[in-house]
Design an enzyme around this catalytic site. Sequence first.
Site, PDB file in Angstrom:
ATOM      1  N   GLU A 186       7.497  -1.728 -11.756  1.00  0.00           N
ATOM      2  CA  GLU A 186       8.421  -0.638 -11.410  1.00  0.00           C
ATOM      3  C   GLU A 186       9.759  -1.267 -11.100  1.00  0.00           C
ATOM      4  O   GLU A 186       9.839  -2.186 -10.283  1.00  0.00           O
ATOM      5  CB  GLU A 186       7.939   0.138 -10.167  1.00  0.00           C
ATOM      6  CG  GLU A 186       6.771   1.039 -10.431  1.00  0.00           C
ATOM      7  CD  GLU A 186       6.282   1.784  -9.191  1.00  0.00           C
ATOM      8  OE1 GLU A 186       7.101   2.163  -8.333  1.00  0.00           O
ATOM      9  OE2 GLU A 186       5.047   1.980  -9.098  1.00  0.00           O
ATOM     10  N   GLU A 201       0.418  -0.771  -5.651  1.00  0.00           N
ATOM     11  CA  GLU A 201       0.926  -0.970  -4.283  1.00  0.00           C
ATOM     12  C   GLU A 201      -0.141  -0.689  -3.234  1.00  0.00           C
ATOM     13  O   GLU A 201       0.100   0.033  -2.253  1.00  0.00           O
ATOM     14  CB  GLU A 201       2.139  -0.069  -4.024  1.00  0.00           C
ATOM     15  CG  GLU A 201       3.313  -0.354  -4.918  1.00  0.00           C
ATOM     16  CD  GLU A 201       4.569   0.443  -4.558  1.00  0.00           C
ATOM     17  OE1 GLU A 201       4.472   1.343  -3.704  1.00  0.00           O
ATOM     18  OE2 GLU A 201       5.619   0.151  -5.125  1.00  0.00           O
TER      19      GLU A 201
HETATM   20  C1  GAL Z   1       6.750   3.140  -5.657  1.00  0.00           C
HETATM   21  C2  GAL Z   1       5.425   3.785  -5.995  1.00  0.00           C
HETATM   22  C3  GAL Z   1       5.595   4.943  -6.935  1.00  0.00           C
HETATM   23  C4  GAL Z   1       6.709   5.812  -6.479  1.00  0.00           C
HETATM   24  C5  GAL Z   1       7.955   4.990  -6.455  1.00  0.00           C
HETATM   25  C6  GAL Z   1       9.232   5.729  -6.155  1.00  0.00           C
HETATM   26  O1  GAL Z   1       6.703   2.434  -4.491  1.00  0.00           O
HETATM   27  O2  GAL Z   1       4.563   2.874  -6.566  1.00  0.00           O
HETATM   28  O3  GAL Z   1       4.412   5.669  -7.009  1.00  0.00           O
HETATM   29  O4  GAL Z   1       6.388   6.307  -5.237  1.00  0.00           O
HETATM   30  O5  GAL Z   1       7.795   4.009  -5.482  1.00  0.00           O
HETATM   31  O6  GAL Z   1       9.188   7.029  -5.961  1.00  0.00           O
END
Ligand code: GAL
Length: 897
Positions: free
Chosen positions: A591, A500
């Site tokens: 994710e 990100e």
């Molecule tokens: C995403 C990020 C992660 C974590 C997650 C939720 O945006 O890549 O590192 O922060 O959200 O906690």
Amino acid sequence: MRLRPGRLVGTFLALLPWWLLVTEFNLCSAIASQTDGNQVDSPRERIRLRTGWKFWRFESRPDNLVYEPRPYANESGLFVLKPWILPTANEFIEKTENRHEVPSEDPAIDIPYVKDSFDDSDWEDVKVPHDWAIKGPFYTNGDESPITGQMGSLPLHGVGWYRRRLSLSPSDVGKSIYLEIDGAMSYSAVWVNGKIIGGWPYGYNSYHLDITSHLKEGDDNMLAIRIDNPPDSGRWYTGAGLYRNVWLTKVKPVHVARWGTYITSEIAGDSASIEFAVNLENKAEEQTNVTVQTDIFEVDSTNGRPARPVASFPSSSVIIPADGQKSILTSATIQNPRLWGPPPSQSPNLYLATTTVLHGGKVADTYETQFGIRSLTFGGDGFSINGERLRFQGVNQHHDLGALGAAYNHKAAERQLRLLREAGVNAIRMAHNPPAPELLELTDRLGFMVIDEIFDVWKYDKNIADFSLIFTDWHEPDVKTFVRRDRNHASIIMWSIGNEVGEQGGSTGFDIATELSKILHEEDNTRPIMASLNSATASHKFPQALDVLGLNYIGEGMEYPGYSVLPEPRRQPLYESFHEAFPDKLLFSSEFAWSLSSRSSFIFPVTEYDGAPVLDHSGGDVNTLEISGHELYSSNWSVSHDIVFTVQDQLPYLAGGFLWSGWDYLGEPYPWPQARSAYSGMIDLAGFKKERFWLYQSQWNPTVRMAHVLPHWSWPGREGEITPVHVFTSADEAELFVNGKSQGNLKRKEFEYRFRWDNVTYEPGELHVITYKNGEFWANETVTTTSDGFKLDLTAEFENIDADGEDLTWIAVRVLDEQGRMVPEADEIVTFSLSGPGEIVATDNGFQADFVAFPSNERKLFNGLALAIVRANSPGKIVVAAETEGFQRAELVIEAV
Ligand code: GAL
């Protein structure tokens, strides 16, 4: 995408003209890991520097030193160490003109801690790996704290000095001696006998220093390491100090260089051709003629040692110039190779290449490289390994080990993987930094596919003191050390250059991604490169620079009824547009389901939808800082598990993805910064399974016969109230009974991932579910209303442990009623005690807002459970007891051998 064999080597050799091409080299799909292990009879010695350290942490600078003044802080008048640190990177910088000159003088500042004469007798004795912050105490004054909940509310900032003596025996004289640091958090700088040798700012990478010329014979060589860990350096708990292993490697002047082997393979029919590159280094003052022989063995999966020899590379002779390097490239064939692949459908078979360097007829060095043989295919229609189409049933994992902090412990890392495997996890994304090298040995051995990731930021920051400050100087050496260390691991199937990153929108992102990919592909061209996307769309330039596409949350969009409480416009789903724009690129979710829960906390009413955001008084309780374990609630940025499963099942080209996250971790306690750890795991910080564990097991490990019922059924005061009941199971039919009365028989519909009875009225007694699959009985479960707590009960994950001061066992305590049933909401404070040759290292209960320091022997039960982590320091019987007022105490015995 099928990665092109061959390109790597051409470029690699062009970059390293001093390498000698002995045999023709055709590179293919890569796989291997060097164990760096010692071999009997080898002159190579690798000594772990675990004990003998003295340590002191200073909250503010005791020494007037700084790597470089931080632009946001008032740091004038400090002595800048950067010119002495940068040259450590030289061997990883391609262009000579970009390499750094080594200052001819030592820093002109008096530093008492690097001197032999400094009296460190009142400093703490520590063992490495060591994380100075984990013992706490936690900061509890919110935003006023120097470290807030975002980074775990633990004292990870400050300057830590480590000191230790090194010995050099008469037989070591003439050897080359390297200090190898697997990870130091952060901005480490190293002195030997008062002289600064180098260092490495990025805390997650491994590095090494040649300290040969700075040592003297005898026992009183002084090694001093300075760590300067800034606050605000990241978005989670970083840990602090020498938190990974530190080694001293002693070799003859002619030896295999650090990370000096590279094995790749290509499967054709019944055989695999193996290509092997070994980089030899000669530190002697004259050129040396050596012969190199490498044999390949199957690795015995039960003991990890070499078993049957299966092939040999032709031996080669080579002349290595004085103070120079040469490489040998050679190949061999393995007939009917046993392939490496993820269980349960495949096995993680491994091989070991043992390299012997002979000089003047004597063994000068031996070196082991562990590897696996497998073929990977990445296409627009999905991912295959060894010809089998698989979806990633993956999780994201942070590097901390809960109450043990960031200090690497092998048994604790293995425990994390063991529980994940039980849920059916087949892949891990190392979020968002390279892991301890030993963790990759575990993923190789256990057969987890891995995304190895290097950065969370590039030039645009996410926190004021993060890697963006040093990206310009360090991105090339950091990427190179990362790949050279890890490229032989069978388990790594792709590289990630960023998570990100803020540069996704403009052309900067495309340019940096292209540059990083070039650096990386020159080191390993056998795996694709990704960077997770959360703001780019298919029409941006950024994704064009990537080999495979991993989306964070944006694939599913937010247009689902439970999320209509969020402001408009809500995000549209993006998978289709990415697939259309990049029909040949693998698409998956790096994710998904940033969803939140506290273990076994149940909050009513329960949303009628299959997903909804956590709000202060819906799904969560801002007063208690708990989030409901119904596993329906997520952040404002992502949808729930059930919705993700639906989307994945509707898009056959999608190669699955990686849940955020496998385990809870320290820091990032969204949505409530007043807590100290994250709510997003399927397993809590203590290692207790959250409800969602069984949701994933029902989908990812569906042969397990189970039916998991929630909530518990002990609700004094809820009599007559609607109390929905949910069941996670892989069965296709389920019937629920309350005190023998059927609440209805449900048949699973398409895109349903749980059975739910939304109108059950609570009455004390018995909740019973029976499930069926294809018309046959599958599994049942009964949950009953318990009576008052009566006694404590202890269970140990391991009753026998090694008495080596490192092995661990985890002991859970719970409260039972007189009938022996666990009381689900017990919240007493339990006191643990121990007698015998061991110690309680830490306690925890998995609650995200418990601020009692981890080393405390007193721990409040959270929803009926607490945990003590115990280790043995010498052999014998260890008796662990737990007590709390009013209940029978409990005791158990651990044997340490
Ligand atoms: C995403 C990020 C992660 C974590 C997650 C939720 O945006 O890549 O590192 O922060 O959200 O906690």
